[in-house]
Every structure is written in structure tokens, then in C-alpha cells.
Design a protein around this motif. Structure first.
Motif, PDB file in Angstrom:
ATOM      1  N   THR A 655       0.846  -1.204   0.000  1.00 15.90           N
ATOM      2  CA  THR A 655       0.000   0.000   0.000  1.00 15.90           C
ATOM      3  C   THR A 655       0.874   1.243   0.000  1.00 15.90           C
ATOM      4  N   PHE A 656       0.393   2.260  -0.652  1.00 19.21           N
ATOM      5  CA  PHE A 656       1.099   3.542  -0.726  1.00 19.21           C
ATOM      6  C   PHE A 656       0.133   4.653  -0.302  1.00 19.21           C
ATOM      7  N   GLU A 657       0.574   5.476   0.664  1.00 19.17           N
ATOM      8  CA  GLU A 657      -0.205   6.639   1.104  1.00 19.17           C
ATOM      9  C   GLU A 657       0.448   7.866   0.492  1.00 19.17           C
ATOM     10  N   ARG A 658      -0.090   8.298  -0.611  1.00 26.02           N
ATOM     11  CA  ARG A 658       0.549   9.364  -1.376  1.00 26.02           C
ATOM     12  C   ARG A 658       0.067  10.724  -0.894  1.00 26.02           C
ATOM     13  N   LYS A 659       1.028  11.546  -0.504  1.00 25.30           N
ATOM     14  CA  LYS A 659       0.769  12.918  -0.053  1.00 25.30           C
ATOM     15  C   LYS A 659       1.800  13.822  -0.693  1.00 25.30           C
ATOM     16  N   PHE A 660       1.515  15.119  -0.592  1.00 29.64           N
ATOM     17  CA  PHE A 660       2.501  16.077  -1.091  1.00 29.64           C
ATOM     18  C   PHE A 660       3.654  16.136  -0.095  1.00 29.64           C
ATOM     19  N   ILE A 667      15.467  13.218   2.124  1.00 27.91           N
ATOM     20  CA  ILE A 667      16.836  12.770   1.843  1.00 27.91           C
ATOM     21  C   ILE A 667      17.780  13.225   2.958  1.00 27.91           C
ATOM     22  N   GLN A 668      17.543  14.404   3.500  1.00 30.94           N
ATOM     23  CA  GLN A 668      18.398  14.886   4.589  1.00 30.94           C
ATOM     24  C   GLN A 668      18.294  13.969   5.803  1.00 30.94           C
ATOM     25  N   GLN A 669      17.079  13.495   6.079  1.00 30.87           N
ATOM     26  CA  GLN A 669      16.892  12.576   7.198  1.00 30.87           C
ATOM     27  C   GLN A 669      17.615  11.246   6.929  1.00 30.87           C
ATOM     28  N   VAL A 670      17.558  10.773   5.670  1.00 25.73           N
ATOM     29  CA  VAL A 670      18.265   9.539   5.317  1.00 25.73           C
ATOM     30  C   VAL A 670      19.762   9.715   5.511  1.00 25.73           C
ATOM     31  N   GLY A 696       3.740  11.668  -3.090  1.00 23.07           N
ATOM     32  CA  GLY A 696       4.238  10.325  -2.866  1.00 23.07           C
ATOM     33  C   GLY A 696       4.105   9.892  -1.428  1.00 23.07           C
ATOM     34  N   ASP A 697       4.499   8.652  -1.196  1.00 21.15           N
ATOM     35  CA  ASP A 697       4.501   8.052   0.137  1.00 21.15           C
ATOM     36  C   ASP A 697       5.858   8.336   0.766  1.00 21.15           C
ATOM     37  N   ARG A 698       5.860   9.093   1.851  1.00 19.85           N
ATOM     38  CA  ARG A 698       7.112   9.523   2.462  1.00 19.85           C
ATOM     39  C   ARG A 698       7.955   8.329   2.901  1.00 19.85           C
ATOM     40  N   ASP A 699       7.305   7.337   3.538  1.00 21.75           N
ATOM     41  CA  ASP A 699       8.069   6.192   4.031  1.00 21.75           C
ATOM     42  C   ASP A 699       8.687   5.386   2.884  1.00 21.75           C
ATOM     43  N   LYS A 700       7.904   5.191   1.798  1.00 25.46           N
ATOM     44  CA  LYS A 700       8.431   4.412   0.683  1.00 25.46           C
ATOM     45  C   LYS A 700       9.541   5.175  -0.034  1.00 25.46           C
ATOM     46  N   LEU A 701       9.377   6.483  -0.190  1.00 26.07           N
ATOM     47  CA  LEU A 701      10.444   7.260  -0.813  1.00 26.07           C
ATOM     48  C   LEU A 701      11.693   7.245   0.058  1.00 26.07           C
ATOM     49  N   SER A 702      11.489   7.332   1.375  1.00 22.55           N
ATOM     50  CA  SER A 702      12.632   7.267   2.288  1.00 22.55           C
ATOM     51  C   SER A 702      13.342   5.929   2.161  1.00 22.55           C
ATOM     52  N   GLN A 703      12.561   4.841   1.993  1.00 21.79           N
ATOM     53  CA  GLN A 703      13.168   3.515   1.822  1.00 21.79           C
ATOM     54  C   GLN A 703      13.991   3.455   0.538  1.00 21.79           C
ATOM     55  N   ALA A 704      13.456   4.035  -0.560  1.00 20.00           N
ATOM     56  CA  ALA A 704      14.186   4.019  -1.830  1.00 20.00           C
ATOM     57  C   ALA A 704      15.483   4.813  -1.723  1.00 20.00           C
ATOM     58  N   VAL A 777      13.804  -0.388  -5.045  1.00 18.76           N
ATOM     59  CA  VAL A 777      13.865   1.024  -5.454  1.00 18.76           C
ATOM     60  C   VAL A 777      13.090   1.214  -6.754  1.00 18.76           C
ATOM     61  N   LYS A 778      13.343   0.354  -7.745  1.00 18.18           N
ATOM     62  CA  LYS A 778      12.680   0.485  -9.047  1.00 18.18           C
ATOM     63  C   LYS A 778      11.164   0.368  -8.902  1.00 18.18           C
ATOM     64  N   GLU A 779      10.687  -0.600  -8.084  1.00 19.54           N
ATOM     65  CA  GLU A 779       9.246  -0.756  -7.879  1.00 19.54           C
ATOM     66  C   GLU A 779       8.643   0.493  -7.245  1.00 19.54           C
ATOM     67  N   ILE A 780       9.324   1.033  -6.241  1.00 18.84           N
ATOM     68  CA  ILE A 780       8.790   2.219  -5.542  1.00 18.84           C
ATOM     69  C   ILE A 780       8.727   3.413  -6.481  1.00 18.84           C
ATOM     70  N   ILE A 781       9.804   3.654  -7.214  1.00 18.44           N
ATOM     71  CA  ILE A 781       9.859   4.824  -8.102  1.00 18.44           C
ATOM     72  C   ILE A 781       8.826   4.700  -9.214  1.00 18.44           C
TER      73      ILE A 781
END
Length: 957
Positions: A655-660, A667-670, A696-704, A777-781
Motif C-alpha cells: 500500500t502507498f499513502e501518497r501525499k505532497f 533525503i536529509q533525514q536519510v 508520494g509516500d514519504r516512508d516508501k520514498l525514504s526507503q528508496a 527502489v525500481k518498484e517504488i519509483i
């Protein structure tokens, strides 16, 4: 003896066989004697040569033994080495053994003299000369040694060597003499053989002359008598050798009897001759009648030839137009017609003509349904018309001429007119007999047209079958019982890389070799085909093979094709199982990767745990071990999470919770998290654009981003700078993650995002990993409607580029009053929580209404439509939150209102499925509710509707 004489006297064959047998016996006896003599000469020479060779070998061995003794003596005197002295006396024993062998081989007096000289010299050399010289040498008296040499020792040795060489030369001379003697005797033997052959030929000539005399003379007498009888026609008394008992005597007696018989029957023959003369007159009268019948037969033969030519013409092709043209020309020839035409009564009105202009053909076709030939459709019988010829038809003739037109129907099996023919003939009408004959030819035409129709239908069905086979994804082939190709679709011909027209109807070896050239494991495929074609073992046999210079994998199986109970061929089906094969390989690699990657941290955890349980450790060491266990447990958790993420993505349950979201803080947190594990790396964030907001989903983008930055750290083990560059593309934001590490080979880049793939490089293999990070990464993007690419140079680092759709509106963080004037209704039965939420939303500028009852909330919404709804599941009254949600979504006026469920029940999937836009599980920070509502309203305000409902978006392959 008497019986023997009778045996030869009664048969020329026996006489000839007896003479020839005697001749052959004498010839073979003489030849055998000469052959035995030659063989004895060869054996005698071979024995003598072998004896001389052995004697020569022993003499040469004796020479080598003495030479070795001489060199050892000189070596001892020159260098004083003890092994040379020992070797001298060893050679004395070898000389004695060689002399013994030579004594066994002596055959001549010369051999005895040489043996005596050898024994005398051996005794002199080994018993006197060598011991004296060695004694003087060991005493250091070199002058005495020289005196011994000067007194004749050297001369004696040289004399003996000369004698030894002369003896060897004498042996060689004896070998040459023996060979010359053999050649002389062989020459005499060959001369004797030639003389023997000459004598035998003389005997043979004498025998042939005698036989010819016994046979030829009586035959000449018989031939002379036969000639005289033929010339004089009178009998004479002839004297033959009637007393002979052989075939000549029998023939003479039989010839004499034949003459008597001829004389007796001569009168009878004369009487028969008179009778034959009378019969000849009668035959002459019958001859004239036969000539008349022959003329009629020739006319019939000519008609049959024309008819056969006509049948061959209409049967030589299955092309409709060619057959029609052949019919018109052949019928014109049979009828002696000057022109004609045939028309098929089909939809196309197919036609062919002979001697008619194109304009005339079009005129006939135009009026075909209302012309005079319409009579054919009514009567189905042929008819002819007489008409005066037009000037264009008469040519240079001036008188009145007439043309006769024959209209002929072609009837089908059901007696319907399927074609009509019209022919014109000048000067002579068509008789009834001719019309009947032409109707018979019409039946042949009907059969030919039916064959063409059947052929066209079968060709259409064949082409339809071929088209169906060509559109099947598997390669299909049909062969006969001998393996010859009968049918093949384009998929298989493309696999073989050949033209399908060339491969059709090819023999077994041809098409099989064409397929073998494309396959790696040729032997197995050849064995498979031999088993199927030769042994007929179909159905249960499957074979997997790989193509040459390709990653494609195929599987072939076969089934027998039966017509009734008779097998008529075999069907082969070639399936492209490349995807299945890759999946199997991926499964194997997955098991290998899992067993390796999970075993490593588990081994560390178990090892350190065992140490802590079995030993007393200092606090600092205990802490160190616990830290290691903690890190390995985190690593194990990360690995398991990767496996689960991939599994969820493939099964569509992610599941993806997409927000602005602003990707810069993400990236800074990563980076802040990764810095702990990268003491030798520096990080640099560069921005060439301020548009860094994405949906996008913040958690999934952070994972990528975590996977990419972690890879950049791992694959630059010597440290360096990791640069994250934000730049603007066409309606997208581009994020470059650059490192200064090992780099990636160019041939590995296409497979980089494949599951479990790892670059085959020694330096990179030392770096742990499952090969799943880049796949995730590819799946998330791609789920975020983005793309990822990579460029690299070995030894200089890599650049991973992420492309995400850009959001061009300002974020709700920059607009503190974006919620002013908007009406929010909170449906919550907990008064305290409702007050807290109301205060939070009011501080954000929202107009808030609260109600604990679902029914009351629905009444308020009918009175004043809210901009958003915060809904609890557990409410006062009979209605639950699920009931309220269903009511709102079923009302067309309220269905588009954003709904955020706020509940202690963790049933997010159900809520999103029923239509909620977001789901918050209690407890949560009140500010999260404000941001969620602002986020939904912001999206609704861009296009006047909610762009992407905050619901589960399933990832599909």
C-alpha cells in the motif's frame, strides 16, 4: 578302364574337361614346385641373414665394451676418480659375457681365429696391462706409465681395434655375398618359370588344335550336305561318321533322318500350297473391306486423341483461369470451331474466350441473363443456330456464307447450369451425334470445375489453418512417419531462422539440421528426435534446450496424430519457457541468497549469545557483544523486510499513502541516519531548483533513497564524497545520487534492477547484500509514476538518477491560512478527544462542528455540506462509523466529501475499501489530523477534485 574309355568317347564335353583338367594339374604341379623352390631360397637366406645380424650385433657390443674400458682407463689416469677404476673391471666381466655369446654364434674358421685373438687380448689387457698401469699410477710413477705406453701397449690396443673393425667388415661382406647369391638363384628360378609357361602354352595350343580337328571336320561335312540339299532339292546318299558315339555322331545320324523326312513330306506340302492359293483370292476380297474399317478406326482414333488432349488440358492445372482458357481452346480444336467462349455462373462470372475480342466478351457478359442463351437454363440441353456471316467474319469471301453457333450447358451434380459455352463453326452444322459427344465432354468439364472448387475450398481451409497456427505463440510442426516435414507455423520457422515456404515439405535430416544449428545442446535434441521418429515414443517425453547466442529457452514435447486407429504423423510443440526458466533460476538464487545472507547474522547472534551464556564476561565486553548482537539483529530485520517488501510488491498487497512531500527533508533525514555508518564519507546536497515537492509516500520514498545512499556508501569502500543533486526536468524533478566508488561494468547495467542480481566482480562480491535493494527502489519509483536510470564508469563511480513528477503548487506548510473558512465536522463519541481535535483544527483556521451521533451528523450534513469529515467508528446511538460512511458514499451530493477515519480499531484496509480517503489509528498527534485534512483539501483545490484518493494502491507487475 573300359568304362573310362566310354566316359570320354560319349561326350565332347567330357573329352574337353579331361584334357583341360590334365593340363591344369600339370600346370599347378610345375608352378607349385617352382614356388616351393623360391620359398626355400628365401627361408635359407633369411636364416643366414639373421645369424649374421646377431653375430654383427655381438661384435659391435664387444667393440663398445672395449671402448668403454679404454675410456674408463684414460679417465682414471686423467682424473683419478675411483668409479672409473671400478668400471674398468666391470667391463672385463661384460667382455667375457660378450665373448661367450660370440662363441655360441661361430660358424667359420675366421670366427674361431677372431675369438682366440680376443681372448688373448682380453687377458693381456685386463690381467697385465691395466693392473701394471694402475699400480704405477697409484704409486705416482708417471714415467713408468709413459714407458708402458711407449713399449707397445698403445700399439697393441690400436692393432686389436683394427682387427675388431676388420671382423665387423667381414660380417657385413658376408651379408652382401649371401644377398647376391639369393638374387642369382632367384633369377635362375624366374628363367625356369618362364620356360615352363612357354612349354605349357605349346601343349595347350596342341590340345586346342586336336579338339578343333575332331569337332570342325564333321561339322563341315554336315554343313556342305545341307547346302547341296538346299540348292539341288534332291536327296543323295551322304556318308557321315555315324560310328562316333559322341554328340557329332548323334547329330550326323539325326541329320540323315531329317533328310528322309523332308523328302516324304514334300508332296504333302505341294498339295497344301494349291489350297493356300485359293485362300489368297478370298483374303484379297476381304482386304478391301478391312481397309474401309481401318479408315473408320483412324477417324475414331483421331477423335479419341483430341478428346484425350482435351482431358489432359483441363486436368493439368488447378488454377481456375488457366483451366477455363484450356477448355475453350481444347473444345474449339475438338469441334473445329473458329471461336468460342465459356462463362461460369458464379458471382464473379469468371470467363475465358478464344478468337473473340474483349468488347465481344463484355457484350456477352452484359446480356448473359436475357440473351438467346437463356434457353439453356430452361431446357438444360444443347442447341445450335444457323445465321448468315457478317462481313467482318467473311474476310475476302464475297458469296453468302453461314455460321453455326452451338450453345452448350455445363451441368453440375444436381443438374444445375454451372457454366455455359458458345462455339461458332463455318459451313457445317453440328450433328446430333456431335452434340451428344460434346455433352459427354461437358461432364468432364463439370468434374474439372468441381475439382477446382474443392481445391479452392481446401486451399482456403489450409490457409485458414496455417493462419491459425501462425498466430499461436508456440512453434508447431507436423511430420509424417518417416520424419519428413508436412506442416510448420511461422513461429517455428522464425526459431529455425528459415523461410517457411522453403522449410515446408522438407526431409527429416534437412529440417532437423536447420534446427540443430540454432541449439546449444545438439546431442540431446538429436537423441530426442531419434527417439520420437525412430521409436515412436511420444507424449511423455519433454526436452528443454537453449538457443545459441541467445538467452531464450525452449521446451519441446510431442503427440502422435491418428486418423481412426492408424497413426499418420507426429506433432511437435516448441514452447518458449524463458520466463519460467528465469523464474526457476531466480528461485534457486533466492534460496542460495537467503541461506547465505540470513545465516551470516544468525551465526553471529548465536555465537555471541553462546559466549555470554557460557562464560563470565567483563561489562565492557558484554556491552560489546550485545551491541554486535543488536546490529546483527537489525541487519537480519532489514533483510527480512526486503524479502517481505518484494513479496508484497509481487503479490499486489503493498500500500502507498501518497501525499505532497518535500523530498529534500526526506533525503536529509536519510543522510543523517547513514552518517553513523559512513565515517570516511562526506555528503553534499546541491539544488538547482526550488521545485522539490512531489506526490508520494514519504516512508516508501525514504526507503528508496536509503537503499540508494546505502549502496553508494557500500560500493565506495575507500570513502569519498556522495553528492545528491536536485535539478529540474521537463515537468519532473531529477535527483542524481553520485558516488566515487568502484563503478559498474557496462554489461551489468541492463540487469542491475533484476531481483537477486549482483555484479560479478571480486571487489563487489566481498560486499554483502541480497540483490533486492535496487529491485525495491525500481518498484517504488515506478509506482510513483517515475523512472530510475544509472550511468557508471569502472573505477570512477556511479550516478543513479531518479525522475519523479513535479508538483508546482506551494505546500501547505508555506500557507498558514489555507484552511480559513472551511467547514469541518468531527463525529467523535469521546468528548475529551473531540475537544482536543476541535482546538487543533480551529488553530489551523478551520470552522469545526462536533457531534457524537452518526444520525445527527448526517442531519447536519444535509443542512450544511461540510468540506471534510473526521469519523470515528465507535459512535453513540444505533449507527456505527461504517454505517455513516456507507450513507455518505451512497448520497450523490455528499459522496465527494473527503473522509478521514479516526479510530482505535486497526482496520485501515476495510476503511479505504469502503471509500475513506485516509485512516488514522489512535493514538496520534493532533497535528497529523490537521496536516492530513489540509493535504486532502489542497489536492482538491488544484483541479476542483481529489486528484489521488488516499487509498491503497496495489502494485502490480
Amino acid at each position: 578302364m573300359k568304362r573310362m574309355n566310354e566316359f570320354f568317347q560319349t561326350s565332347l564335353r567330357n573329352q574337353f574337361i579331361g584334357l583341360m583338367s590334365g593340363f591344369i594339374v600339370i600346370f599347378f604341379i610345375g608352378a607349385a614346385c617352382l614356388l616351393v623352390y623360391d620359398q626355400s631360397l628365401t627361408n635359407e637366406y633369411q636364416v643366414q641373414r639373421d645369424q649374421l645380424n646377431r653375430k654383427e650385433d655381438v661384435a659391435e657390443q664387444l667393440d663398445r665394451d672395449f671402448q668403454k674400458a679404454f675410456f674408463d682407463a684414460r679417465g682414471y689416469l686423467a682424473f683419478g676418480r675411483q668409479e672409473f677404476k671400478e668400471s674398468i673391471f666391470d667391463q672385463e666381466k661384460k667382455v667375457a659375457d660378450t665373448v661367450t655369446k660370440l662363441r655360441e654364434l661361430q660358424t667359420e674358421s675366421e670366427d674361431q681365429l677372431f675369438l682366440r685373438d680376443v681372448e688373448e687380448f682380453s687377458t693381456l689387457y685386463f690381467k697385465e696391462m691395466v693392473p701394471n698401469v694402475i699400480s704405477y699410477f697409484e704409486k705416482g710413477d708417471s714415467e713408468a706409465v709413459k714407458d708402458v705406453s711407449a713399449d707397445g701397449a698403445t700399439a697393441t690396443i690400436e692393432t686389436f681395434q683394427t682387427q675388431l673393425n676388420m671382423y665387423v667388415d667381414s660380417i657385413e661382406q658376408s651379408k652382401r655375398n649371401a644377398y647376391d647369391e639369393l638374387k642369382r638363384k632367384e633369377s635362375l628360378s624366374q628363367t625356369a618359370f618362364v620356360i615352363f609357361i612357354f612349354l605349357m602354352l605349346l601343349v595347350l595350343m596342341r590340345m586346342m588344335r586336336m579338339i578343333a580337328k575332331q569337332i570342325g571336320q564333321p561339322l563341315n561335312q554336315v554343313a556342305s550336305a545341307a547346302e547341296q540339299i538346299a540348292e539341288n532339292e534332291s536327296y543323295q546318299q551322304w556318308s557321315f561318321e555315324n560310328k562316333r558315339k559322341d554328340e557329332i555322331g548323334k547329330m550326323s545320324r539325326a541329320f540323315e533322318k531329317m533328310i528322309y523326312k523332308i523328302q516324304e513330306k514334300e508332296e504333302h506340302l505341294l498339295a497344301q500350297n494349291e489350297e493356300l492359293v485359293a485362300q489368297q483370292d478370298e483374303l484379297e476380297s476381304q482386304q478391301s473391306e478391312l481397309e474401309h474399317l481401318l479408315s473408320i478406326t483412324k477417324n475414331r482414333e483421331s477423335q479419341l486423341e483430341r478428346r484425350n488432349e482435351f482431358i489432359r488440358g483441363i486436368s493439368s492445372s488447378l488454377n481456375k483461369q488457366e483451366v477455363l482458357e484450356s477448355i475453350v481452346k481444347s473444345m474449339s480444336h475438338v469441334m473445329d470451331a473458329t471461336r468460342g467462349m465459356i462463362v461460369l455462373m458464379n458471382d464473379q462470372k469468371s470467363s475465358a474466350s478464344f478468337g473473340i475480342s474483349e468488347k465481344g466478351v463484355m457484350q456477352f457478359l452484359t446480356y448473359i441473363n436475357n440473351g438467346i442463351h437463356q434457353r439453356l437454363f430452361d431446357s438444360r440441353e444443347p442447341f445450335s443456330l444457323k445465321r448468315e456471316m457478317t462481313p467482318s467474319e467473311k474476310g475476302y469471301y464475297e458469296e453468302t456464307l453461314y455460321s453455326y453457333d452451338l450453345f452448350l450447358p455445363i451441368l453440375s451434380v444436381d443438374q444445375q447450369v454451372e457454366a455455359i459455352m458458345v462455339f461458332s463453326r463455318f459451313g457445317q452444322d453440328f450433328t446430333k451425334q456431335e452434340r451428344e459427344e460434346y455433352m459427354g465432354l461437358g461432364k468432364q468439364i463439370s468434374i474439372s470445375l468441381q475439382k477446382i472448387t474443392i481445391f479452392e475450398e481446401s486451399e482456403t481451409n489450409r490457409q485458414l489453418t496455417q493462419d491459425i497456427l501462425n498466430n499461436i505463440q508456440e512453434g508447431i510442426q507436423l511430420i509424417d512417419m518417416d520424419g519428413n516435414n508436412l506442416l510448420m507455423n511461422t513461429k517455428l520457422s522464425a526459431l529455425i531462422e528459415g523461410e517457411i515456404d522453403e522449410l515446408q515439405q522438407t526431409c527429416y535430416q534437412t529440417w532437423k539440421q536447420a534446427l540443430m544449428d540454432r541449439v546449444e545442446n545438439k546431442e540431446k535434441l538429436d537423441e530426442y528426435y531419434e527417439t520420437i521418429v525412430k521409436d515412436g515414443k511420444t507424449g511423455k517425453h519433454l526436452l528443454t534446450y537453449h538457443l545459441v547466442d541467445s538467452k531464450e529457452v525452449f521446451q519441446v514435447y510431442s503427440e502422435s496424430l491418428y486418423r481412426g486407429e492408424e497413426q499418420i504423423g507426429t506433432i511437435f510443440v516448441h514452447r518458449n519457457i524463458t520466463k519460467e526458466f528465469e523464474v526457476d533460476q531466480m528461485k534457486s538464487e533466492f534460496v542460495s541468497t537467503v541461506s547465505h545472507e540470513l545465516r551470516t547474522p544468525l551465526s553471529s547472534v548465536l555465537g555471541f549469545t553462546e559466549l555470554m551464556l557460557t562464560k563470565e564476561l567483563k561489562p565492557e565486553r558484554t556491552k560489546k557483544y550485545l551491541t554486535t548482537i543488536y546490529q546483527e539483529a537489525k541487519r537480519l530485520t532489514s533483510l527480512i523486510n526486503d524479502f517481505l517488501d518484494v513479496q508484497r510488491m509481487e503479490s499486489g498487497r503493498q500500500t502507498f499513502e501518497r501525499k505532497f512531500e518535500d523530498v529534500v527533508p526526506v533525503i536529509q533525514q536519510v543522510i543523517d541516519t547513514q552518517k553513523v555508518n559512513a565515517p570516511y564519507h562526506s555528503f553534499n546536497i546541491a539544488r538547482e531548483t526550488d521545485c522539490t515537492i512531489v506526490l508520494g509516500d514519504r516512508d516508501k520514498l525514504s526507503q528508496a533513497f536509503t537503499n540508494l545512499i546505502s549502496n553508494a556508501i557500500k560500493y565506495s569502500p575507500d570513502g569519498g564524497t556522495i553528492t545528491i543533486l536536485f535539478r529540474e526536468g521537463e515537468e519532473s524533478i531529477l535527483i542524481d545520487i553520485r558516488d566515487e566508488g568502484l563503478g559498474i561494468p557496462q554489461d551489468a547495467i541492463p540487469n542491475l534492477f533484476t531481483k537477486f542480481y549482483r555484479v560479478d566482480n571480486t571487489d563487489q562480491r566481498r560486499i554483502g547484500g541480497t540483490g533486492l535493494g535496487l529491485t525495491i527502489v525500481k518498484e517504488i519509483i515506478e509506482t510513483h509514476d517515475g523512472e530510475i536510470s544509472v550511468s557508471s564508469e569502472e573505477g570512477k563511480g556511479s550516478v543513479f538518477t531518479i525522475c519523479l513528477p513535479m508538483v508546482t503548487i506551494e505546500t501547505y506548510k508555506e500557507d498558514e491560512h489555507c484552511g480559513e473558512g472551511m467547514n469541518i465536522i468531527v463525529i467523535e463519541d469521546d468528548i475529551n478527544l473531540a475537544s482536543l481535535l476541535k482546538a487543533e483544527l480551529s488553530d489551523s483556521g478551520f470552522k469545526v462542528q462536533h457531534t457524537p451521533s452518526g444520525r445527527e451528523a448526517l442531519t447536519k450534513m444535509q443542512e450544511e455540506k461540510p468540506d471534510a469529515v473526521v469519523l470515528d467508528i465507535m459512535l453513540e446511538g444505533s449507527m456505527s462509523g461504517w454505517d455513516v460512511l456507507e450513507k455518505i458514499k451512497s448520497d450523490q451530493q455528499l459522496a465527494q466529501i473527503p473522509i478521514i477515519i479516526s479510530s482505535a480499531l486497526d482496520e485501515k484496509e476495510k476503511g479505504l475499501t469502503l471509500g475513506a480517503n485516509d485512516y488514522l489509528v489512535k493514538p496520534y498527534h493532533p497535528s497529523k489530523l490537521s496536516k492530513t485534512i489540509l493535504h486532502l483539501l489542497l489536492k482538491k483545490g488544484v483541479d476542483g477534485e481529489i486528484l489521488v484518493p488516499v487509498e491503497e494502491k496495489r502494485v502490480t507487475d
